[in-house]
Motif scaffolding. Structure first.
Motif, PDB file in Angstrom:
ATOM      1  N   GLU A  89       1.455   6.613  -6.905  1.00 51.96           N
ATOM      2  CA  GLU A  89       0.434   7.633  -7.184  1.00 51.96           C
ATOM      3  C   GLU A  89       1.043   9.039  -7.162  1.00 51.96           C
ATOM      4  O   GLU A  89       0.761   9.851  -8.040  1.00 51.96           O
ATOM      5  N   GLU A 147     -10.130  -0.638   3.229  1.00 47.57           N
ATOM      6  CA  GLU A 147      -9.254   0.477   2.848  1.00 47.57           C
ATOM      7  C   GLU A 147      -9.009   0.463   1.337  1.00 47.57           C
ATOM      8  O   GLU A 147      -9.062   1.501   0.673  1.00 47.57           O
ATOM      9  N   ILE A 204      -9.793   3.168  -1.724  1.00 47.42           N
ATOM     10  CA  ILE A 204      -8.750   3.620  -2.653  1.00 47.42           C
ATOM     11  C   ILE A 204      -9.175   3.369  -4.102  1.00 47.42           C
ATOM     12  O   ILE A 204      -9.048   4.250  -4.959  1.00 47.42           O
ATOM     13  N   ILE A 227       0.832  -1.209   0.000  1.00 46.44           N
ATOM     14  CA  ILE A 227       0.000   0.000   0.000  1.00 46.44           C
ATOM     15  C   ILE A 227       0.867   1.260   0.000  1.00 46.44           C
ATOM     16  O   ILE A 227       0.610   2.188  -0.775  1.00 46.44           O
ATOM     17  N   TYR A 249      -1.649  -2.090  -5.376  1.00 47.65           N
ATOM     18  CA  TYR A 249      -2.821  -2.235  -4.512  1.00 47.65           C
ATOM     19  C   TYR A 249      -3.434  -3.623  -4.686  1.00 47.65           C
ATOM     20  O   TYR A 249      -3.912  -4.226  -3.720  1.00 47.65           O
ATOM     21  N   LYS A 308       1.093   4.114  -2.941  1.00 50.40           N
ATOM     22  CA  LYS A 308       0.856   5.543  -2.706  1.00 50.40           C
ATOM     23  C   LYS A 308       1.985   6.399  -3.286  1.00 50.40           C
ATOM     24  O   LYS A 308       1.737   7.483  -3.800  1.00 50.40           O
ATOM     25  N   ARG A 334     -11.681   5.817  -5.270  1.00 50.24           N
ATOM     26  CA  ARG A 334     -11.052   7.099  -5.578  1.00 50.24           C
ATOM     27  C   ARG A 334     -10.361   7.052  -6.938  1.00 50.24           C
ATOM     28  O   ARG A 334     -10.391   8.022  -7.690  1.00 50.24           O
TER      29      ARG A 334
END
Length: 186
Positions: free
Chosen positions: A122, A150, A154, A115, A134, A119, A157
């Motif tokens: 991203e 979680e 994500i 994770i 992910y 990030k 989104r």
């Protein structure tokens, strides 16, 4: 007994012995307290020094200490995570990615490692790689419902429809399993 006499805790009946014990205890605590107050603790372990610098916002110094820790204990995945986090905080995303990958190579069974790497992808505008990471987190998360929840947030989104569907199914499967196990335990 005379109520004006001081009462001492414990079973000691002899007034003089009880008073001596209390005096010794008071002197000892005073001495020990002074010793603790004068003691200087020197941190020499690079990983702990890295934490100290990181917590003080001294990122450059933290990176140097975490590098030393990684040389000293290269098989410690968390040292690589700490180093990656420090690189991330300093904006050195390529170095952060390398260190997160190193941590995953050592201990790929940690969904959180995947994770945090995702990030950083991203942040680096590499959403395709982020989604793949992910997905790996989802795979190694097993029956940890909170991780799947979680990831669902994500993926929503990121508007990753296939992954949203997968996480919804995983959460439903885990919920069903939990209910079944709860019934068995009744």
């Amino acid at each position: 007994t005379d109520s004006r006499l001081k009462k001492f805790p414990g079973k000691e009946k002899d007034f003089e012995k009880a008073a001596l014990k209390e005096k010794q205890k008071t002197v000892y605590y005073k001495w020990f307290s002074g010793l603790k107050n004068k003691a200087k603790i020197e941190i020499t372990k690079p990983e702990l020094l890295g934490h100290r610098f990181r917590s003080r916002g001294q990122i450059k110094e933290a990176i140097e200490e975490y590098k030393k820790a990684a040389v000293f204990d290269p098989a410690n995945s968390f040292v690589h995570i700490f180093l990656a986090d420090a690189y991330d905080a300093s904006g050195q995303l390529d170095f952060a990615i390398d260190q997160y990958k190193e941590a995953i190579a050592i201990d790929g069974g940690q969904p959180d490692f995947h994770i945090v790497l995702a990030k950083v992808y991203e942040k680096n505008k590499q959403n395709t790689l982020a989604i793949k990471e992910y997905e790996k987190a989802s795979l190694v998360a097993g029956d940890v419902k909170a991780v799947h929840e979680e990831l669902l947030t994500i993926f929503k989104r990121l508007k990753a429809r296939a992954q949203i569907s997968h996480e919804i199914k995983e959460i439903a499967r885990i919920t069903k399993k939990e209910k079944f196990e709860e019934e068995l335990n009744k």
